[in-house]
Design an enzyme around this catalytic site. Structure first.
Site, PDB file in Angstrom:
ATOM      1  N   ASP A  15       0.911  -2.562  -9.304  1.00 35.07           N
ATOM      2  CA  ASP A  15       0.906  -2.923  -7.895  1.00 35.07           C
ATOM      3  C   ASP A  15      -0.257  -3.903  -7.716  1.00 35.07           C
ATOM      4  O   ASP A  15      -1.098  -4.049  -8.609  1.00 35.07           O
ATOM      5  CB  ASP A  15       0.720  -1.670  -7.055  1.00 35.07           C
ATOM      6  CG  ASP A  15       0.683  -1.946  -5.567  1.00 35.07           C
ATOM      7  OD1 ASP A  15       1.455  -2.814  -5.097  1.00 35.07           O
ATOM      8  OD2 ASP A  15      -0.130  -1.323  -4.876  1.00 35.07           O
ATOM      9  N   ASP A  17      -2.175  -4.907  -4.134  1.00 33.84           N
ATOM     10  CA  ASP A  17      -3.158  -4.512  -3.128  1.00 33.84           C
ATOM     11  C   ASP A  17      -3.618  -3.083  -3.384  1.00 33.84           C
ATOM     12  O   ASP A  17      -2.801  -2.169  -3.532  1.00 33.84           O
ATOM     13  CB  ASP A  17      -2.567  -4.627  -1.726  1.00 33.84           C
ATOM     14  CG  ASP A  17      -2.214  -6.062  -1.367  1.00 33.84           C
ATOM     15  OD1 ASP A  17      -3.130  -6.890  -1.320  1.00 33.84           O
ATOM     16  OD2 ASP A  17      -1.021  -6.354  -1.161  1.00 33.84           O
TER      17      ASP A  17
END
Length: 223
Positions: A15, A17
């Site tokens: 991922d 953020d």
């Protein structure tokens, strides 16, 4: 001291953020502004913003609005606001140490924001990046992670997902992958059945290359 854990896998799917970059201030300011503009309580909106595509969050809290139009407003706000943004220490080095055909980014952010944040953080943009526009269902659906594995040519069960929010953990597990959870955004108890938990990316090192894959060393794992 908890002993380090060695993890071998075919590919690492990050991922973005909360994992590679800290954009929490930017994202939260954008959503608070959006909620005030539409008269929606922040207490309703804020618990739903991390780990999901904006389209899904808007549909959940304001189904009467044009989600695509509202999404474009949020994108513009987040591209213009960079106050407090930073790459997590160690993120650029870890990404740069992995073979390009052995890692990908799977993010709920649109591609324009993803590329902008990676470049601002001096993090190498990978050859495979699955963004919000690339799937019809966002996290917690497994679609993004399955698509990344397919594009890398690595079996889903041989991938390790790196996540910081419950919807992403759920997506990785639903894809049949092992999940490394960071507690940068949500507490450990929110990370559900993540395979391992560590505080952040500073606790992850790339080991010596292994045949057809990647070796990671996790320091201070919580499980």
């Amino acid at each position: 001291m908890t002993p380090a854990v060695t993890v071998d896998c075919g590919a690492v799917l990050f991922d973005m953020d909360g994992v590679l970059v800290d954009s929490s201030g930017v994202v939260e300011r954008s959503w608070r502004s959006w909620a005030r503009r539409h008269g929606i309580a922040e207490s309703v909106v804020m618990p739903l913003i991390h780990g999901r595509r904006a389209l899904e969050t808007i549909a959940l809290v304001a189904p009467h609005l044009d989600a695509q139009a509202e999404w474009q407003v949020l994108i513009r706000q987040e591209l213009e606001d960079t106050e407090g943004f930073r790459a997590f220490p160690g993120a650029a080095a870890l990404a740069g140490s992995l073979p390009l055909d052995r890692y990908a980014i799977v993010t709920s952010a649109p591609r324009s924001i993803a590329v902008d944040r990676l470049r601002r953080g001096a993090i190498r943009v990978p050859a495979v990046m699955v963004c919000a526009e690339d799937v019809s269902r966002g996290k917690p659906a497994p679609d993004g992670y399955l698509l990344a594995a397919e594009r890398l040519g690595v079996p889903a069960g041989d991938c390790v997902v790196v996540e910081d929010a419950a919807p992403g953990v759920q997506a990785g597990l639903a894809a049949g992958m092992r999940v490394l959870g960071f507690t940068t955004t949500q507490p450990a108890e929110a990370m559900g059945a993540a395979t391992w938990l560590v505080p952040d990316i500073s606790c992850v090192r790339a080991g010596e290359p292994v045949a057809d894959g990647v070796r990671l060393t996790l320091t201070t794992p919580r499980r």
